[in-house]
Every structure is written in structure tokens, then in C-alpha cells.
Design a protein around this motif. Structure first.
Motif, short mmCIF file in Angstrom:
data_model
loop_
_atom_site.label_atom_id
_atom_site.label_comp_id
_atom_site.label_asym_id
_atom_site.label_seq_id
_atom_site.Cartn_x
_atom_site.Cartn_y
_atom_site.Cartn_z
N MET A 1 0.84 -1.20 0.00
CA MET A 1 0.00 0.00 0.00
C MET A 1 0.87 1.24 0.00
O MET A 1 1.73 1.39 0.86
N PRO A 2 0.68 2.15 -0.94
CA PRO A 2 1.49 3.37 -0.92
C PRO A 2 1.14 4.21 0.28
O PRO A 2 0.00 4.22 0.74
N GLU A 3 2.12 4.92 0.77
CA GLU A 3 1.94 5.68 2.01
C GLU A 3 1.35 7.06 1.73
O GLU A 3 1.89 7.84 0.96
N PRO A 4 0.22 7.41 2.36
CA PRO A 4 -0.29 8.76 2.21
C PRO A 4 0.66 9.74 2.85
O PRO A 4 1.28 9.44 3.85
N SER A 5 0.76 10.94 2.31
CA SER A 5 1.61 11.96 2.90
C SER A 5 0.77 13.14 3.31
O SER A 5 -0.22 13.46 2.67
N SER A 6 1.13 13.79 4.41
CA SER A 6 0.38 14.95 4.87
C SER A 6 0.68 16.13 3.99
O SER A 6 1.63 16.14 3.22
N LYS A 7 -0.08 17.15 4.09
CA LYS A 7 0.13 18.34 3.27
C LYS A 7 0.31 19.54 4.17
O LYS A 7 -0.39 19.69 5.17
N PRO A 8 1.22 20.48 3.84
CA PRO A 8 2.29 20.31 2.86
C PRO A 8 3.43 19.52 3.45
O PRO A 8 3.47 19.33 4.66
N SER A 9 4.40 19.11 2.65
CA SER A 9 5.50 18.29 3.13
C SER A 9 6.82 18.97 2.86
O SER A 9 7.00 19.64 1.86
N GLY A 10 7.80 18.76 3.78
CA GLY A 10 9.12 19.36 3.60
C GLY A 10 9.90 18.66 2.52
O GLY A 10 10.67 19.26 1.80
N LYS A 11 9.73 17.37 2.40
CA LYS A 11 10.43 16.58 1.37
C LYS A 11 9.57 15.37 1.10
O LYS A 11 8.94 14.82 2.01
N GLY A 22 13.54 -8.59 0.86
CA GLY A 22 13.22 -8.36 -0.53
C GLY A 22 11.83 -7.84 -0.78
O GLY A 22 11.43 -7.63 -1.92
N LYS A 23 11.01 -7.64 0.28
CA LYS A 23 9.64 -7.16 0.12
C LYS A 23 9.57 -5.69 0.51
O LYS A 23 10.24 -5.25 1.43
N PRO A 24 8.71 -4.92 -0.17
CA PRO A 24 8.57 -3.52 0.22
C PRO A 24 7.96 -3.41 1.61
O PRO A 24 7.17 -4.25 2.03
N ALA A 25 8.37 -2.37 2.34
CA ALA A 25 7.86 -2.17 3.70
C ALA A 25 6.36 -1.90 3.66
O ALA A 25 5.86 -1.17 2.81
N ARG A 26 5.64 -2.49 4.60
CA ARG A 26 4.20 -2.28 4.70
C ARG A 26 3.91 -1.14 5.67
O ARG A 26 4.68 -0.87 6.57
N ASN A 27 2.75 -0.53 5.49
CA ASN A 27 2.28 0.43 6.47
C ASN A 27 1.59 -0.30 7.61
O ASN A 27 0.73 -1.15 7.38
N ASP A 45 -6.62 18.73 11.16
CA ASP A 45 -7.54 19.18 10.12
C ASP A 45 -7.22 18.50 8.79
O ASP A 45 -6.36 18.94 8.04
N GLY A 46 -7.88 17.38 8.53
CA GLY A 46 -7.69 16.66 7.27
C GLY A 46 -6.31 16.05 7.13
O GLY A 46 -5.72 16.08 6.05
N VAL A 47 -5.78 15.46 8.21
CA VAL A 47 -4.42 14.92 8.21
C VAL A 47 -4.40 13.51 7.63
O VAL A 47 -5.18 12.64 8.05
N SER A 48 -3.50 13.29 6.67
CA SER A 48 -3.29 11.96 6.09
C SER A 48 -1.83 11.58 6.25
O SER A 48 -0.94 12.29 5.76
N LEU A 49 -1.57 10.48 6.94
CA LEU A 49 -0.21 10.03 7.23
C LEU A 49 -0.17 8.52 7.27
O LEU A 49 -1.19 7.86 7.46
N GLY A 50 1.05 7.97 7.14
CA GLY A 50 1.24 6.54 7.30
C GLY A 50 2.48 6.24 8.10
O GLY A 50 3.45 7.00 8.06
N VAL A 51 2.44 5.13 8.86
CA VAL A 51 3.61 4.67 9.62
C VAL A 51 4.04 3.34 9.04
O VAL A 51 3.32 2.34 9.16
N GLY A 52 5.22 3.31 8.39
CA GLY A 52 5.74 2.08 7.82
C GLY A 52 6.38 1.19 8.87
O GLY A 52 6.71 1.65 9.98
N GLU A 53 6.60 -0.08 8.53
CA GLU A 53 7.08 -1.03 9.52
C GLU A 53 8.54 -0.80 9.91
O GLU A 53 9.01 -1.38 10.89
N HIS A 54 9.27 0.04 9.18
CA HIS A 54 10.65 0.33 9.55
C HIS A 54 10.85 1.80 9.94
O HIS A 54 11.97 2.24 10.11
N ASP A 55 9.75 2.54 10.06
CA ASP A 55 9.84 3.97 10.36
C ASP A 55 10.23 4.22 11.81
O ASP A 55 9.81 3.48 12.71
N ARG A 56 11.00 5.29 12.01
CA ARG A 56 11.28 5.82 13.35
C ARG A 56 10.97 7.31 13.27
O ARG A 56 11.79 8.09 12.78
#
Length: 618
Positions: A1-11, A22-27, A45-56
Motif C-alpha cells: 500500500m502506498p503511504e499517504p503523505s500529509s500536506k504540505p510536506s518538507g520533502k 526483498g519485500k517492500p515495507a508495509r504500512n 484538520d484533514g491529516v493523512s499520514l502513514g507509519v511504515g514497519e521500519h519507520d522511526r
């Protein structure tokens, strides 16, 4: 699943942080168009974010902007008013909240270890690591009955560490921590950073400890006015990216942009004890700081401090500091001179606060404390002084003074200083009784600075302050002319506002550390290893330490040589102190003498360490 990103984003943050097998990280968690309102305030206010399995992920933002609300919604402890929060099936999520849910009638063993027998948990490396890292040993030294101590009577800080230990011992897919470094000392924070960096669990952490964020996190979320801005990298990278975003957008007020430029310049040039450089460079951000000077003009501040303080600030001669029946420091001879900016670190209970209290009172259990006649001391204790809850914020500040002289021709009104500390025009008319704990702490610091002191004792000044307020306080202290002693577990703050670090290592002495907090952690680690080393079987059970007379002839000669060198260093230091008193108004000469004094201090430290090694036969 592609990760949603909040708006606006720094990068852009859409790509996974890592791949496993060998598998892509899951949210693990997704927030989609989440909205959360409390009363009339919209925190998310309308926040969209994802936490991947390797995120810190590190979460930052001003107090009250919704950091805790965000992670509670993420953990499904708070329902979203609109939008959707989804968890991966079977997700094991562990949360450290600001208030624990420990059973006061239970023991530490029951909450942390559970039903495991001693031989079972003692054989688990993670259990041993957590207990040793958070409590100093498997037997929980400092707790009245060790693991069998009942939780009810314990302090908030002790309960906090127990809750953290319980969480870290368990297996988790995602760990969510709200201010985990509260009530931990420098050593404990360093251990926690190493522990979390080594775990495979994903992490979301709210903290104001910038060193911790830089050491642990690979992404940052900045919560601002209902939006969450996402950035790649740790705290240093976040500062770069945010400065560039604000430069391009040009929507932030000038005072905040100036503060960010100053912190960016400090980070870009390399902070003391910083072990890694940022992973990417932003040319526009480099241009942004091209004309920013060094944070402090040491020679100029020394000149102002000497003019305000004269020759003597605090002189301690053969001082003993006690707390009840315990002797914390003995035969201490030390000097706090004009313009000195000292960071004081040490294990909890070593006597840091007791030393400041003795100096503030001008007396100790034994010895002499001489206080300069021109000293105007401001002492920020850990306790927030009670103010009339009916007072307005501005009224509480103006009760002290209407205007303050910051030195170098700079002057501010009470209202301007309130704005610098996050109390806008409207907030200045808020009753003190309606302020949060962090806001009361800010108000306490404000009142101290308004009294125009020339000596500051700051005992844990960063408690309850958000990162933006910390940068404002650091910016203000950069140009503050006077002497300062800071006790803080916030490593970033100590390195940022002080010039020298002294440590209480729990052996009754105060030692200067030329390499700062890194050296302190190395000394503490070496001491723990020495204490944990098994006693050789052939050794006598209670053999006294070797005395110089029992040593080899070569060792005795070296000890005598070192003692002569120490005596000569003492004479040179006395001469330098005399010259500093004589040239108190010549700031260039004072800077030269201070550099010589620091060099001698480093030589003394090395010689004393070698003397101890020889005397102990090591």
C-alpha cells in the motif's frame, strides 16, 4: 500500500524507509483525512499520514498544538471526528502515555516481569538490558525492596521508568512513546536511544529532546495549526528542510525565521559532541545562513560580565555539601568567574541541586563560600513558584519590571519579552490559573530574566518546554552577559548554551570534562564495567586498595612526579586567577587567560586520572 503523505510536506516521503527480505515495507498504521476538534480548537484538520514497519518518527510542535492528540488518535485511544484510522491486522502496538496505568498495589516484579521465574527472565538478554539500562542493575538499586517494591508509594519519575520498562520488555511491532525521556538522566537517555535504535520495531515518539531525535529518528512530523508537515531525516535534517520551506513560502513571521536561521547556523557548523553530519545539503539553506554570525561573541560577553560582576562571583574553598546524613561533596575548592557558562551533569542524587542550593544560600555544611558583592542571582528551581491564579500573564511579568536591559544596548518591554516566549498579544491577558504546566514554566523563566540578574542558576530549565520555546530561550541566553550554571538532562541544550561541562560522578568530587558529555558517558560506562567485573578467586575477600608504599618503585616515582606537576599546575592556576582579577576590564586579556586556565584544567584532569590508576595498581 502506498503511504499517504500529509500536506504540505518538507520533502517527499512516499517511498518506504527500508525493505525486509526483498519485500517492500508495509504500512502498520494509516490516517486518512483525519479531523479532531476540542471545543472550538481544531487540532487535526484533514491529516493523512502513514507509519511504515521500519519507520522511526519523531513528533515535534508547540505545546498545545496537538502532538499528544495525534498519537492518541493514531493508537486508537481517541476517536477521530472525521476521517479513518486503520491498523494492519494483528498489529502489536505498545504505548507509553503521559500518565501510567500501573496498579499501585502491585510490585515492580508483577508489573514488569509478570509470572516468569527468576531463571527464565534472568536468561533473557532484553530483560537484563532494560533493567540495567533504566534502573542501574537487575536488583533495582535505589528501590527499597528491589523488584518486590510496591508501586503505590513511588515517585512519578520512578513509576514512569517502571511503565517504560514494562513496555520495552514486551515484543512490539510499533512502539508509541509520549515524552519518554522525562525523569531520565543523561546516561538513561543515551541508553534508551541505543536500545531503540537497535530494535526492529517501528517507532513514533513525541519528545522535546533534540539530541534524542537526531540519534534515533529517520523521519519527523511537525504539528502546526492543525496540519502535520512530514520531513525525511532526524532533527538536523528537519531544521534544514523547514528553514528552506519557510524561506520559499515566506509565510512565517520574521522573528521565528530569524530564530530558525540562528539554530540552523549552529547545526550546520557542527555542534559539540555531534557524531554525524546531515545526510543531505540544501544549497538555498546554506545561502540563508551565510551572514549569520557565531551564536555567541565570547569576548564581548566576557567584557560585559566583568563590568557587571567585578572580580569575584562565587569562590568555594574546602566546601562539604550534605543532604541529611549523606555527604555528597567533600573538600571542594572551585570558582565560578565572571562570564563563566557552566553545564553541570551527574547521576541522580549525586548532589547537583544541593550544590546550587548551597551556593545560592552562601553557606555549606563545612568550608567557605564567598559571594561577590555585586552578584544579583536568579535561581530557577525545579519547582514552579506559585503565582496568584487571578493575575494576567503580562501583569505577572510587569510586577517584576516593565522593561529589561539585555546588554549591548538591547532593551525589551515586558510585552515584547512575553511575545518572544510564546505569549502573543491575546495570550498575555490569560489568567495564570488557566496556563498549562509548560506555560507556567515559561512564565517563571520570564519573571527571573525581567529582574536583570547577572548570575543565573538554572535547574532543569527545559522541563515542559517545547522545542520552539527552547530555541527562543537559547537565543536569548546567547546574548545574556553574566555567569551561568545549568543543570539539565537535555544534552542539546547544555551543549548549546554553555562553554564548559563539569560532572558529579557520585564519588564526592567535581571534575571538569574537556570533551563534555561524551566524556561523562565514557567515564560512567568505565565505572559500571569496573563495578561489574568479577573478583578474582585468588584475591582476598576484603583486600584493601593498594597504597603507594606497596607499589613498585617505578610506580612510586611516577606518583611523586605527578604530585609535583599537580602542585606546579595549582601554582599556575593561582597566578592566572590573580591576573584575571587584575585585568577584569580587559576582555581580550581575560579571554587569553581563560583559555590558559582551561588548558591547565585539562592537564590536571589527565594527571589526576593517571595518579588514581597508579594508586589503585591498575
Amino acid at each position: 500500500m502506498p503511504e499517504p503523505s500529509s500536506k504540505p510536506s518538507g520533502k517527499p516521503t512516499g517511498k518506504p524507509a527500508a525493505k525486509a527480505a526483498g519485500k517492500p515495507a508495509r504500512n502498520l498504521v494509516n490516517l486518512e483525512a483525519v479531523r479532531k476538534v476540542f471545543g472550538t480548537r481544531t487540532l487535526l484538520d484533514g491529516v493523512s499520514l502513514g507509519v511504515g514497519e521500519h519507520d522511526r518518527i519523531g513528533v515535534v510542535g508547540r505545546n498545545g498544538d496537538g502532538k499528544t492528540t495525534l498519537i492518541r488518535v493514531l493508537a486508537r485511544l481517541e476517536p477521530a471526528d472525521d476521517g479513518r484510522v486503520t491498523h494492519l491486522g494483528g498489529l502489536r502496538l505498545g504505548l507509553l502515555a503521559q500518565h501510567d496505568a500501573l496498579d499501585p498495589a502491585a510490585t515492580v516484579r508483577q508489573e514488569v516481569i509478570g509470572d516468569l521465574a527468576d531463571h527464565e527472565w534472568a536468561g533473557e538478554p532484553r530483560v537484563r538490558d532494560v533493567l540495567t539500562g533504566l534502573f542501574g542493575g537487575l536488583d533495582l538499586p535505589g528501590f527499597p525492596a528491589g523488584l518486590d517494591t510496591v508501586i503505590g508509594p513511588l515517585s512519578g519519575g520512578e513509576r514512569r521508568r517502571i511503565a517504560l520498562a514494562k513496555l520495552l520488555i514486551a515484543e512490539q511491532d510499533l512502539i508509541v512513546l509520549d515524552e519518554p525521556t522525562n525523569h531520565l538522566d543523561v546516561e538513561g537517555i543515551a541508553w534508551l536511544a541505543e536500545h531503540l535504535a537497535a530494535r526492529r520495531s517501528a517507532l513514533v515518539v513525541v519528545t522535546h529532546d533534540r539530541w534524542f531525535l537526531d540519534r534515533v529518528c529517520t523521519r519527523m512530523w511537525d504539528v502546526q495549526r492543525g496540519q502535520v508537515h512530514a520531513y525525511d531525516g532526524g532533527y538536523s535534517d528537519y531544521v534544514f528542510a523547514r528553514a528552506e520551506r519557510e524561506r520559499i513560502a515566506a509565510t512565517e513571521e520574521s522573528k521565528r525565521q530569524n530564530l530558525m536561521r540562528k539554530e540552523l547556523a549552529w547545526l550546520r557548523r557542527g555542534a559539540p559532541a555531534r557524531t554525524s553530519k546531515p545526510r543531505f545539503r540544501i544549497e538555498a539553506a546554506n545561502a540563508l545562513i551565510a551572514d549569520v554570525p557565531e551564536p555567541r561573541d565570547g569576548a564581548e560577553l566576557m567584557k560585559f560580565a566583568s563590568a557587571r560582576l567585578g572580580r569575584t562571583v562565587y569562590d568555594l574553598e574546602d566546601v562539604t555539601v550534605r543532604a541529611g546524613d549523606r555527604t555528597l561533596l567533600s573538600h571542594l575548592t572551585w570558582q565560578l568567574g565572571p562570564g563563566d557558562r557552566i553545564g553541570l551533569v551527574g547521576v541522580n542524587g549525586a548532589g547537583k541541586t544541593s550544590l546550587l542550593r548551597a551556593m545560592a544560600a552562601g553557606r555549606a555544611a563545612a568550608g567557605t563560600i564567598t559571594v561577590g558583592q555585586t552578584v544579583r542571582l536568579a535561581y530557577l528551581s525545579q519547582e514552579v513558584a506559585e503565582l496568584d491564579p487571578e493575575w494576567r500573564v503580562l501583569q505577572a511579568v510587569e510586577q517584576v519590571r516593565g522593561r529589561v536591559d539585555l546588554g549591548g544596548g538591547r532593551e525589551m518591554t515586558a510585552s515584547q519579552l512575553c511575545e518572544r516566549f510564546g505569549f502573543g498579544k491575546e495570550r498575555q491577558w490569560t489568567p495564570v490559573g488557566d496556563l498549562s504546566g509548560g506555560e507556567r514554566r515559561r512564565l517563571q523563566i520570564l519573571r527571573l530574566l525581567m529582574d536583570e540578574p547577572n548570575v543565573l542558576f538554572l535547574d532543569e530549565p527545559t522541563n515542559d518546554l517545547d522545542i520552539e520555546t527552547l530555541t527562543q530561550l537559547e537565543d536569548l541566553l546567547d546574548g545574556w552577559p553574566g555567569s551561568m550554571v545549568v543543570i539539565s538532562h537535555d544534552r542539546f541544550f547544555v551543549e548549546r548554551v554553555t562553554d564548559r561541562v563539569f560532572a558529579l560522578l557520585g564519588d564526592g568530587t567535581l571534575r571538569m570534562l574537556p570533551r563534555g558529555i561524551d566524556e561523562y558517558l565514557e567515564r560512567r560506562a568505565a565505572r559500571r564495567e569496573a563495578e561489574a567485573a568479577p573478583v578474582p578467586v585468588a584475591a582476598a575477600p576484603a583486600a584493601p586498595a593498594a597504597k603507594p608504599a606497596q607499589l613498585s618503585r617505578a610506580s612510586q616515582k611516577e606518583i611523586q612526579r605527578i604530585e609535583r606537576q599537580l602542585e606546579r599546575i595549582g601554582e599556575k592556576e593561582a597566578t592566572l586567577h590573580g591576573e584575571m582579577a587584575e585585568h577584569a576590564t580587559d576582555f581580550q586579556r581575560m579571554a587569553e587567560l581563560d583559555a590558559q586556565l582551561r588548558e591547565l584544567g585539562g592537564q590536571r584532569d589527565e594527571l589526576e586520572t593517571r595518579w588514581l590508576e597508579l594508586a589503585e595498581g591498575t
